[in-house]
Design an enzyme around this catalytic site. Structure first.
Site, PDB file in Angstrom:
ATOM      1  NE  ARG A 176     -18.662  -0.473  -6.097  1.00  0.00           N
ATOM      2  CZ  ARG A 176     -18.337   0.688  -5.522  1.00  0.00           C
ATOM      3  NH1 ARG A 176     -18.904   1.812  -5.940  1.00  0.00           N
ATOM      4  NH2 ARG A 176     -17.457   0.719  -4.530  1.00  0.00           N
ATOM      5  N   GLY A 181     -31.052  -2.044   4.574  1.00  0.00           N
ATOM      6  CA  GLY A 181     -32.099  -2.513   3.680  1.00  0.00           C
ATOM      7  C   GLY A 181     -32.227  -1.728   2.388  1.00  0.00           C
ATOM      8  CG  HIS A 215     -22.245  -0.310  -2.436  1.00  0.00           C
ATOM      9  ND1 HIS A 215     -21.118   0.487  -2.336  1.00  0.00           N
ATOM     10  CD2 HIS A 215     -21.792  -1.539  -2.768  1.00  0.00           C
ATOM     11  CE1 HIS A 215     -20.043  -0.234  -2.605  1.00  0.00           C
ATOM     12  NE2 HIS A 215     -20.430  -1.470  -2.874  1.00  0.00           N
ATOM     13  CG  ASN A 263     -21.136   4.098  -1.096  1.00  0.00           C
ATOM     14  OD1 ASN A 263     -21.057   3.057  -1.748  1.00  0.00           O
ATOM     15  ND2 ASN A 263     -21.960   4.229  -0.070  1.00  0.00           N
ATOM     16  CG  HIS A 268     -17.030  -8.240  -9.054  1.00  0.00           C
ATOM     17  ND1 HIS A 268     -16.329  -8.594  -7.919  1.00  0.00           N
ATOM     18  CD2 HIS A 268     -17.807  -7.166  -8.695  1.00  0.00           C
ATOM     19  CE1 HIS A 268     -16.666  -7.782  -6.925  1.00  0.00           C
ATOM     20  NE2 HIS A 268     -17.568  -6.912  -7.376  1.00  0.00           N
TER      21      HIS A 268
END
Length: 330
Positions: free
Chosen positions: A66, A76, A70, A98, A197
């Site tokens: 994850r 980028g 993110h 976050n 997931h």
């Protein structure tokens, strides 16, 4: 086929070059053998770091995966999510997507420290995070894919960009897809990368609206299977105090990277609203059904989409820097 005169050909070629340069996926300087001579043990060091972290907490594999996602979606794949706040910028760690949920920073720090011992000032934090995501999938039973490397680290971060650019599980599928396409990805990548997931957990706050008062109807989300609904209502009772409780994204094989995530969607057992929404669109539903039937198709496509995502807006050559400490600019 109509012949093309030299001026038209030159114009078309120039247009192609401009498109290539401006594309968020343009990454001609990434190389599959980038560290072969300068840091030959890199993969082993990263793998050992991820393996050690998973030994302490299996859930860390999903957290590292994850973290890479993110990072790449905010200006980028430049390691900007790893930066602490400074007097000159407010970083991404405390952005909405976050805050209190992005994890694994200490793992990346430990891997970086070991890489620095072996290959000082050679490997970027962005590349370490990219490799750690791949190893997280591989060590939980998923596919292994080759990675082009050579990313350099960004020198700034943006909380505002993180709030705007990272897809939310509460958004409609069309909004999520638009955020993917803005990065040079497509609907297929939405479906494939959502398959991440298959491991990990989500806080009740990210899906609790489905359990009691979906879309202000006073009733649960009708697409949610009754058995799963009962379990989730027990895990996430309708009080604010339950918001930080955790539920497995794939309750069947929570710690194994496989295609059961798609089987869950077919059975109306997707945890997040954004997951189950993939069955509400004919194009994405067809892909879900294929990945449910053919696990190796999912594995192959997942690796390809991860490589594609890992090329978003990368810094190469003399751009950016190689951070000594992933939390701060040199």
């Amino acid at each position: 086929m109509q012949a093309m005169d030299s001026s038209s050909y030159t114009h078309s070629l120039l247009s192609f070059v401009i498109i290539l340069v401006l594309s968020p996926l343009a990454s001609s300087q990434l190389d599959y053998k980038f560290y072969d001579s300068t840091c030959p043990n890199l993969t082993k060091i990263v793998r050992y770091g991820v393996w050690s972290a998973m030994g302490n907490e299996t859930r860390m594999a999903a957290s590292l995966l994850r973290l890479h996602f993110h990072d790449c979606f905010v200006n980028g794949c430049d390691g900007s999510i790893l930066l602490d706040d400074t007097s000159s910028f407010t970083g991404e760690k405390n952005a909405g997507p976050n805050r209190m949920s992005a994890r694994g920073f200490e793992v990346i720090d430990a891997i970086k420290a070991n890489v620095e011992k072996s290959c000082p000032s050679t490997v970027s934090c962005a590349d370490i995070l990219t490799l750690a995501a791949r190893e997280s999938v591989y060590l939980t039973g998923g596919p292994y894919w080759s990675l082009p490397l050579g990313r350099r680290d960004g020198t700034t971060a943006s909380q505002t960009a993180a709030n705007q650019q990272i897809p939310s599980p509460l958004e409609p599928l069309e909004n999520i897809t638009a955020k993917f396409t803005s990065k040079g990805l497509e609907m297929k990548d939405v479906v494939v990368l959502s398959g991440a997931h298959t491991i990990g957990f989500a806080k009740c706050s990210t899906f609790k609206q489905r359990l009691f008062n979906f879309n202000s109807t006073g009733n649960p989300d009708p697409t949610l299977g009754s058995s799963l609904l009962k379990d989730l209502q027990s895990t996430c009772p309708d009080q604010d105090s339950s918001d930080s409780n955790l539920a497995a994204l794939d309750p069947v094989t929570a710690n194994k990277f496989d295609n059961v995530y798609y089987k869950n969607l077919v059975n109306n057992s997707g945890l997040l609203q954004s997951d189950q929404a993939l069955m509400g669109d004919s194009n994405s539903a067809a892909m879900v059904n294929n990945y449910n039937k053919y696990p190796y198709l999912f594995y192959n496509d997942f690796g390809a989409s991860m490589v594609k995502m890992g090329k978003i807006g990368v810094l190469t050559g003399t751009n950016g820097e190689i951070r000594k400490n992933c939390r701060v600019v040199n």
